[in-house]
Design a protein around this motif. Structure first.
Motif, PDB file in Angstrom:
ATOM      1  N   GLU A   1      49.437  47.898  32.651  1.00 37.78           N
ATOM      2  CA  GLU A   1      50.255  47.859  33.856  1.00 37.78           C
ATOM      3  C   GLU A   1      49.473  48.190  35.124  1.00 37.78           C
ATOM      4  O   GLU A   1      49.875  47.792  36.219  1.00 37.78           O
ATOM      5  N   THR A   2      48.381  48.928  34.986  1.00 33.92           N
ATOM      6  CA  THR A   2      47.638  49.380  36.155  1.00 33.92           C
ATOM      7  C   THR A   2      46.215  48.834  36.123  1.00 33.92           C
ATOM      8  O   THR A   2      45.705  48.403  35.087  1.00 33.92           O
ATOM      9  N   LEU A   3      45.577  48.873  37.278  1.00 30.75           N
ATOM     10  CA  LEU A   3      44.213  48.370  37.409  1.00 30.75           C
ATOM     11  C   LEU A   3      43.211  49.411  36.932  1.00 30.75           C
ATOM     12  O   LEU A   3      43.377  50.610  37.176  1.00 30.75           O
ATOM     13  N   ARG A   4      42.165  48.953  36.278  1.00 29.37           N
ATOM     14  CA  ARG A   4      41.074  49.855  35.892  1.00 29.37           C
ATOM     15  C   ARG A   4      40.032  49.892  37.005  1.00 29.37           C
ATOM     16  O   ARG A   4      39.671  48.860  37.575  1.00 29.37           O
ATOM     17  N   ASP A   5      39.530  51.090  37.274  1.00 31.15           N
ATOM     18  CA  ASP A   5      38.506  51.235  38.307  1.00 31.15           C
ATOM     19  C   ASP A   5      37.318  50.319  38.032  1.00 31.15           C
ATOM     20  O   ASP A   5      36.793  49.667  38.953  1.00 31.15           O
ATOM     21  N   ASP A   6      36.874  50.278  36.797  1.00 31.52           N
ATOM     22  CA  ASP A   6      35.710  49.459  36.461  1.00 31.52           C
ATOM     23  C   ASP A   6      35.960  47.986  36.751  1.00 31.52           C
ATOM     24  O   ASP A   6      35.046  47.265  37.187  1.00 31.52           O
ATOM     25  N   ASP A   7      37.188  47.532  36.514  1.00 27.58           N
ATOM     26  CA  ASP A   7      37.506  46.123  36.757  1.00 27.58           C
ATOM     27  C   ASP A   7      37.528  45.813  38.256  1.00 27.58           C
ATOM     28  O   ASP A   7      37.116  44.728  38.683  1.00 27.58           O
ATOM     29  N   ILE A   8      38.021  46.765  39.053  1.00 24.36           N
ATOM     30  CA  ILE A   8      38.008  46.565  40.505  1.00 24.36           C
ATOM     31  C   ILE A   8      36.574  46.449  41.005  1.00 24.36           C
ATOM     32  O   ILE A   8      36.229  45.532  41.760  1.00 24.36           O
ATOM     33  N   LEU A   9      35.727  47.370  40.562  1.00 28.11           N
ATOM     34  CA  LEU A   9      34.336  47.360  41.021  1.00 28.11           C
ATOM     35  C   LEU A   9      33.593  46.132  40.521  1.00 28.11           C
ATOM     36  O   LEU A   9      32.749  45.573  41.232  1.00 28.11           O
ATOM     37  N   ALA A  10      33.920  45.693  39.318  1.00 30.58           N
ATOM     38  CA  ALA A  10      33.284  44.483  38.782  1.00 30.58           C
ATOM     39  C   ALA A  10      33.681  43.258  39.600  1.00 30.58           C
ATOM     40  O   ALA A  10      32.847  42.373  39.862  1.00 30.58           O
ATOM     41  N   ALA A  11      34.932  43.189  40.023  1.00 29.13           N
ATOM     42  CA  ALA A  11      35.387  42.056  40.840  1.00 29.13           C
ATOM     43  C   ALA A  11      34.710  42.066  42.201  1.00 29.13           C
ATOM     44  O   ALA A  11      34.353  40.999  42.735  1.00 29.13           O
ATOM     45  N   ILE A  12      34.512  43.256  42.770  1.00 30.29           N
ATOM     46  CA  ILE A  12      33.819  43.345  44.052  1.00 30.29           C
ATOM     47  C   ILE A  12      32.382  42.856  43.911  1.00 30.29           C
ATOM     48  O   ILE A  12      31.867  42.123  44.767  1.00 30.29           O
ATOM     49  N   LYS A  13      31.746  43.234  42.824  1.00 28.94           N
ATOM     50  CA  LYS A  13      30.368  42.780  42.596  1.00 28.94           C
ATOM     51  C   LYS A  13      30.323  41.278  42.368  1.00 28.94           C
ATOM     52  O   LYS A  13      29.441  40.580  42.898  1.00 28.94           O
ATOM     53  N   GLU A  14      31.291  40.750  41.604  1.00 29.24           N
ATOM     54  CA  GLU A  14      31.309  39.317  41.294  1.00 29.24           C
ATOM     55  C   GLU A  14      31.527  38.465  42.540  1.00 29.24           C
ATOM     56  O   GLU A  14      30.879  37.434  42.731  1.00 29.24           O
ATOM     57  N   HIS A  15      32.450  38.892  43.395  1.00 28.13           N
ATOM     58  CA  HIS A  15      32.828  38.077  44.548  1.00 28.13           C
ATOM     59  C   HIS A  15      32.228  38.584  45.862  1.00 28.13           C
ATOM     60  O   HIS A  15      32.500  37.994  46.921  1.00 28.13           O
ATOM     61  N   GLY A  16      31.435  39.640  45.790  1.00 24.19           N
ATOM     62  CA  GLY A  16      30.992  40.316  46.997  1.00 24.19           C
ATOM     63  C   GLY A  16      30.321  39.431  48.026  1.00 24.19           C
ATOM     64  O   GLY A  16      30.620  39.518  49.221  1.00 24.19           O
TER      65      GLY A  16
END
Length: 429
Positions: free
Chosen positions: A166-181
């Protein structure tokens, strides 16, 4: 744990609460039978502080007696009135006084901030936002992308929880920032997610975004007055918040905004300008050459509505009476922990708590779903509301409950769970 679910235990906790007297600073709504409501809806609209009416009436009196001279007379003249809120706002969000300003409303402020901090190019045009963002935020981001001639299907990066979560994982948020940064111009996320009550790691998100060359801003609608923050030290570029939830300043009250000081002297930063953002010393020379102040005030457009600011000042002074955000957070942690314990002990099979248990990832709000064959969350919500509880419901199936530390008590939490139990038993029978 044996006596946890008892009125006596709740009342004992209240007797030990050093902030219990602050409840008397608020008007508590009454039920039809004259009893006080169990008001657990501070995440939607906070209750009225007694000082709010007092301060608004003061300004009505000033207007009555002084007319236009009220702009320059009295203890709180209208011309600089917004400045009387700056210290309180700065304390709440962890900012320097010159980094905060009261102006506009929340979504308007997000748009004005994106004018300055969303500057898309063909190489950098994306905005990272959560998939289940508050609709107004989603609309604002989508419309900004379209306004600049880009396609939201290509330019919106929507962060989603993992399947079954139901909630976002910190690691997934940071991974998305790195992927799309490298293709992202702006990261705009909530401090506290409105639906689940999850607190995001704003410091890590800001650091990760800046490492990729992105601007980073936050919607603090559910964070301001709920959790302590350090926006200046974290290096956040901008933030905006409303003042009618945990800040108890009245429906539709004027919002707050933060702009980090490193942006204040950048005269080339695009912005929509108005005369209240113009240098104070020369504003009334009425010259048509905009000279922005070197503070967050430079993003103001018009002189603000004083009556709304007066209510906010009343709220901020009430927070000061409670000892500030850190004292309130200390009580909030105890209140919400107690409520969670009651729910887990008394309704372990029928109530699911979406909000993370980790106190670093949660604030005052608990988001609940009902696991009950033949009954849904809305049915249970209607039943508890009829029994004297005020909270709120969010589709498709979430009951949001927020014990606000300024005016809620441990007894409120006990009585809520008692009513919830009876409502669920009634739905089953």
């Amino acid at each position: 744990m044996s006596n946890l679910f008892s009125l006596e235990h709740a009342q004992q906790l209240d007797s030990q609460d050093p902030l219990k007297h602050i409840r008397d600073e608020f008007h508590i709504p009454k039920q039809d039978n004259g009893d006080e409501e169990i008001y657990l809806c501070g995440n939607s609209l906070g209750l009225q502080p007694r000082l709010a009416a007092e301060y608004v009436n003061d300004e009505l009196s000033q207007w009555q007696k002084l007319g236009v001279k009220g702009h320059f007379s009295g203890d709180y003249p209208w011309m600089p009135y917004h400045e009387f809120l700056s210290e309180g706002f700065a304390d709440l969000v962890g900012a320097k006084i010159k980094e905060v300003v009261s102006m506009n409303t929340l979504t308007a402020n997000l748009h004005f901030m994106m004018v300055s901090f969303y500057r898309p190019t063909t190489q950098r045009h994306k905005i990272i936002i959560e998939d289940h963002a508050f609709p107004s935020d989603h609309y604002a981001v989508e419309s900004q992308i379209k306004y600049h001639g880009f396609d939201p299907e290509q330019s919106m990066v929507l962060l989603k929880p993992r399947d079954g979560e139901e909630t976002l994982r910190d690691d997934d948020i940071l991974a998305a920032i790195k992927e799309h940064g490298e293709s992202t111009a702006l990261i705009m996320l909530p401090g506290v997610q409105y639906y689940t009550g999850q607190v995001l790691d704003m410091k890590s998100i800001t650091e990760a975004g800046h490492a990729q060359g992105c601007n980073v801003g936050f919607d603090l609608a559910h964070a301001a007055g709920n959790i302590p923050m350090q926006l200046h030290d974290w290096g956040v570029d901008f933030a905006a918040w409303c003042t009618y939830k945990y800040l108890n300043s009245g429906p539709g009250s004027v919002a707050g905004c933060f702009v980090h000081e490193r942006h204040h002297s950048n005269k080339d930063l695009p912005r929509f300008a108005g005369w209240w953002g113009h240098d104070k010393d020369s504003r009334f020379k009425m010259e048509n050459h905009f000279v922005p102040m070197e503070s967050a005030e430079a993003w103001q457009l018009s002189n603000p509505p004083i009556l709304s600011l007066a209510a906010i000042r009343g709220s901020l002074d009430t927070i000061k009476k409670a000892g500030g955000i850190h004292q309130l957070r200390h009580k909030s942690l105890k209140l919400t922990s107690y409520l969670r314990q009651l729910l887990e002990q008394e309704l372990p099979q029928t109530i699911n708590i979406l909000t993370p248990e980790d106190t670093k990832a949660s604030g005052a709000q608990l988001s609940l779903t009902v696991n009950l064959d033949g009954a849904d969350g809305k049915q249970i919500f209607d039943a508890i509301e009829k029994a004297g509880v005020t909270c709120d419901f969010r589709h498709p199936n979430v009951i949001r409950v927020a014990p606000a530390p300024q005016y809620n008590s441990f007894e409120d939490c006990y009585r809520f769970v008692s009513i919830l139990k009876k409502s669920i038993e009634g739905a089953v029978s």
